[in-house]
Design an enzyme around this catalytic site. Structure first.
Site, PDB file in Angstrom:
ATOM      1  CE  LYS A  57      25.274  16.468 -10.324  1.00 53.04           C
ATOM      2  NZ  LYS A  57      25.319  15.562  -9.176  1.00 53.04           N
ATOM      3  CG  ASN A  58      29.255  14.680  -9.677  1.00 54.01           C
ATOM      4  OD1 ASN A  58      28.248  15.222  -9.186  1.00 54.01           O
ATOM      5  ND2 ASN A  58      29.190  13.557 -10.371  1.00 54.01           N
TER       6      ASN A  58
ATOM      7  CB  CYS B 130      19.550  10.093  -8.612  1.00 49.52           C
ATOM      8  SG  CYS B 130      19.683  11.461  -9.754  1.00 49.52           S
TER       9      CYS B 130
ATOM     10  NE  ARG C 116      23.623   7.066  -5.286  1.00 44.84           N
ATOM     11  CZ  ARG C 116      23.672   8.203  -5.984  1.00 44.84           C
ATOM     12  NH1 ARG C 116      22.558   8.768  -6.406  1.00 44.84           N
ATOM     13  NH2 ARG C 116      24.818   8.770  -6.249  1.00 44.84           N
TER      14      ARG C 116
ATOM     15  CG  ASP D 176      27.015  10.321 -13.192  1.00 46.27           C
ATOM     16  OD1 ASP D 176      26.245   9.472 -12.715  1.00 46.27           O
ATOM     17  OD2 ASP D 176      27.639  11.136 -12.488  1.00 46.27           O
TER      18      ASP D 176
ATOM     19  NE  ARG E 124      19.564  16.208  -8.007  1.00 48.17           N
ATOM     20  CZ  ARG E 124      20.051  14.981  -8.127  1.00 48.17           C
ATOM     21  NH1 ARG E 124      19.292  14.008  -8.517  1.00 48.17           N
ATOM     22  NH2 ARG E 124      21.301  14.713  -7.834  1.00 48.17           N
TER      23      ARG E 124
HETATM   24  C1  UD1 Z   1      29.195  10.007  -7.184  1.00 51.18           C
HETATM   25  C2  UD1 Z   1      28.617  11.052  -8.109  1.00 51.18           C
HETATM   26  C3  UD1 Z   1      27.547  10.435  -9.014  1.00 51.18           C
HETATM   27  C4  UD1 Z   1      28.123   9.233  -9.741  1.00 51.18           C
HETATM   28  C5  UD1 Z   1      28.769   8.265  -8.779  1.00 51.18           C
HETATM   29  C6  UD1 Z   1      29.498   7.124  -9.480  1.00 51.18           C
HETATM   30  C7  UD1 Z   1      28.818  13.081  -6.816  1.00 51.18           C
HETATM   31  C8  UD1 Z   1      28.141  14.183  -6.083  1.00 51.18           C
HETATM   32  N1  UD1 Z   1      28.031  12.116  -7.313  1.00 51.18           N
HETATM   33  O1  UD1 Z   1      28.110   9.539  -6.368  1.00 51.18           O
HETATM   34  O2  UD1 Z   1      27.133  11.431  -9.951  1.00 51.18           O
HETATM   35  O3  UD1 Z   1      27.073   8.562 -10.429  1.00 51.18           O
HETATM   36  O4  UD1 Z   1      29.745   8.954  -7.966  1.00 51.18           O
HETATM   37  O5  UD1 Z   1      30.439   7.605 -10.370  1.00 51.18           O
HETATM   38  O6  UD1 Z   1      30.034  13.102  -7.005  1.00 51.18           O
HETATM   39  N2  UD1 Z   1      28.250   2.425  -2.131  1.00 51.18           N
HETATM   40  C9  UD1 Z   1      28.101   1.582  -1.074  1.00 51.18           C
HETATM   41  N3  UD1 Z   1      28.473   2.017   0.156  1.00 51.18           N
HETATM   42  C10 UD1 Z   1      28.983   3.248   0.365  1.00 51.18           C
HETATM   43  C11 UD1 Z   1      29.144   4.113  -0.720  1.00 51.18           C
HETATM   44  C12 UD1 Z   1      28.749   3.679  -1.986  1.00 51.18           C
HETATM   45  O7  UD1 Z   1      27.631   0.455  -1.218  1.00 51.18           O
HETATM   46  O8  UD1 Z   1      29.309   3.587   1.512  1.00 51.18           O
HETATM   47  C13 UD1 Z   1      27.807   1.988  -3.482  1.00 51.18           C
HETATM   48  C14 UD1 Z   1      26.641   2.816  -3.989  1.00 51.18           C
HETATM   49  O9  UD1 Z   1      25.434   2.302  -3.497  1.00 51.18           O
HETATM   50  C15 UD1 Z   1      26.765   2.684  -5.474  1.00 51.18           C
HETATM   51  C16 UD1 Z   1      28.290   2.604  -5.675  1.00 51.18           C
HETATM   52  O10 UD1 Z   1      28.837   2.249  -4.408  1.00 51.18           O
HETATM   53  O11 UD1 Z   1      26.174   1.494  -5.912  1.00 51.18           O
HETATM   54  C17 UD1 Z   1      28.909   3.868  -6.190  1.00 51.18           C
HETATM   55  O12 UD1 Z   1      28.664   4.899  -5.300  1.00 51.18           O
HETATM   56  P1  UD1 Z   1      29.667   6.128  -5.079  1.00 51.18           P
HETATM   57  O13 UD1 Z   1      30.904   5.953  -5.891  1.00 51.18           O
HETATM   58  O14 UD1 Z   1      29.806   6.343  -3.626  1.00 51.18           O
HETATM   59  O15 UD1 Z   1      28.817   7.309  -5.717  1.00 51.18           O
HETATM   60  P2  UD1 Z   1      28.410   8.682  -5.064  1.00 51.18           P
HETATM   61  O16 UD1 Z   1      29.584   9.274  -4.369  1.00 51.18           O
HETATM   62  O17 UD1 Z   1      27.145   8.547  -4.344  1.00 51.18           O
END
Ligand code: UD1
Length: 419
Positions: free
Chosen positions: A23-24, A117, A122, A306, A398
């Site tokens: 998915k990711n 989620c 986030r 995850d 999902r």
């Molecule tokens: C992706 C995955 C999700 C997984 C996560 C961490 C997808 C579609 N989803 O989510 O399944 O749980 O990686 O492995 O690939 N953050 C900030 N600012 C930002 C971006 C992120 O503070 O601009 C924080 C987030 O709030 C969170 C952490 O960084 O606490 C990790 O987020 P991130 O690595 O960006 O995860 P996603 O890309 O949302």
């Protein structure tokens, strides 16, 4: 509302299943297909609710999408809309990945703040900072973000304060047509980032370094057509392996890349589960009591957040006490409450959960509060005495394609009730 799974626990799972495409990986690659003035043919796209939402997003932007079985053709020759529909953005956090692609293709994008989620706030500040460093003007107003490049994007040095998966991907997409060289430092190193790089390069982009922490993107003029097969879903695979372990069974998962699952393999072995790794499969056998292990979630190659809920379900039946630290998300322990309702003994203090293993869990009504929490409750239900009803399984749909069918193929007694 949201459907439910009814599970009669207690049967050790036995047999072989295959993992689907990740998915990711599928979601960012679908977004990346918007960059090409032509058709991308993607194989191994799992049939998931998140994928269906992303498909709608692409269609609303003007792309033509044909989805048959697990093959998806995306023709983005004509994109005619830079506004991402807010109802879809709120349904799917990963829809924010089209922002980078739209900025690169149309030089502007408007999107609502994303949903997804319910596991803590986030933000997407790192994504937006990257866009700004590429020369975009970014305005945030009334829950909407508008980013616009008044001039062609310029290559830039971007340091991420945190190796965010989404920010790394979004910036890779946004920088593809920039003039000169863009360097992303402290980039996320997840296998899905490497898959995205491979897809972009097949389209004609010049990206290197994915998986190593520093990604270099040399801007190109335009991208062409290509075909690509999505990598296997390491989280789905690991969830199925834990299903084997928690029921004291023997489960083999095929179609996987074991190197992507090192941290999970190590922790399962530490817990006393026998793990046999082959070229593209892993088999777990568990006929001993599970031992307690400590887990700390970290960016890849650390233990994946995850898989934290599923491992918590396993640890709730371990001999001894496990400490689980969640360092990625601020509010990802909602499953602990539900597991306790099944007889687990878990205490949560901020981002730490203390899991005292209990000899048995008992079935009851529990609620899937998010995708992976829902998976954890299914696992607990498979091991519990009597009947477990997992409610609100739309969250599980999902990210897991037909998980009930896969588990039934392994001998689980699980039925879906739509609602
Ligand atoms: C992706 C995955 C999700 C997984 C996560 C961490 C997808 C579609 N989803 O989510 O399944 O749980 O990686 O492995 O690939 N953050 C900030 N600012 C930002 C971006 C992120 O503070 O601009 C924080 C987030 O709030 C969170 C952490 O960084 O606490 C990790 O987020 P991130 O690595 O960006 O995860 P996603 O890309 O949302």
């Amino acid at each position: 509302m949201g459907g439910k799974f009814i599970i009669m626990g207690g049967a050790p799972l036995e047999g072989e299943v295959s993992a689907n495409g990740a998915k990711n990986s599928a979601l960012p690659i679908m977004a990346a297909a918007l960059l090409a003035k032509g058709k991308s043919v993607l194989y191994g796209i799992p049939r998931l609710r998140d994928v269906m939402v992303m498909k709608k997003v692409l269609e609303c932007l003007g792309a033509k999408v044909n989805y048959n079985g697990r093959c998806m053709e995306i023709d983005a020759t004509r994109l005619n809309n830079h506004k991402v529909p807010p109802d879809l953005t709120r349904k799917l956090r990963a829809s924010n990945l089209v922002m980078g692609a739209l900025l690169a293709r149309l030089r502007k994008v408007t999107a609502a703040y994303p949903g997804g989620c319910d596991i803590g706030s986030r933000p997407i500040d790192l994504h937006l900072k990257g866009f700004q460093l590429l020369g975009a003007e970014v305005e945030e107003k009334g829950g909407y973000i508008h980013a616009e490049l008044k001039n062609p994007p310029v290559g830039s040095e971007i340091y991420l304060d945190y190796p965010s998966v989404g920010a790394t991907e979004n910036i890779m997409l946004a920088a593809v047509f920039s003039r000169g060289k863009t360097v992303i430092r402290n980039a996320a190193r997840e296998p899905e980032i490497i898959d995205l790089q491979n897809f972009l390069n097949k389209l004609g982009a010049k990206v290197r370094g994915a998986g190593m922490g520093t990604i270099v993107i040399e801007g190109v003029e335009e991208l062409k057509e290509t075909e690509h097969e999505i990598i296997p879903d390491r989280i789905e695979a690991a969830t199925l392996l834990v299903a084997g372990a928690i029921t004291g069974g023997r489960v083999k998962v095929n179609n996987i890349i074991p190197e992507h699952m090192e941290a999970v393999i190590v922790k399962l072995r530490e817990a006393g589960v026998e793990v046999a790794v082959q070229h593209n499969s892993i088999e777990v056998t568990c006929d001993e009591t599970i031992g307690a292990v400590n887990i700390k979630t970290l960016p890849y190659p650390g233990f994946p957040t995850d898989m934290q809920p599923q491992m918590m379900a396993l640890m709730s039946l371990a001999e001894g006490t496990s400490i689980i630290s969640e360092t990625i998300f601020e509010n990802r322990f909602k499953h602990a409450l539900e597991l306790n309702r099944m007889g687990a003994d878990i205490t949560v203090e901020g981002r730490i959960a203390v899991v005292k293993g209990v000899p048995k869990l008992s079935g009851t009504f529990v609620e899937a509060t998010d995708l992976r929490a829902g998976a954890a409750l299914i696992l607990a239900g498979l091991a519990a005495e009597d009947i477990t009803v997992v409610e609100n399984i739309r969250h599980i749909d999902r990210g897991y394609e037909d998980i009930d069918l896969k588990l039934r193929a392994l001998g689980a007694k699980i039925v879906r009730v739509d609602g």
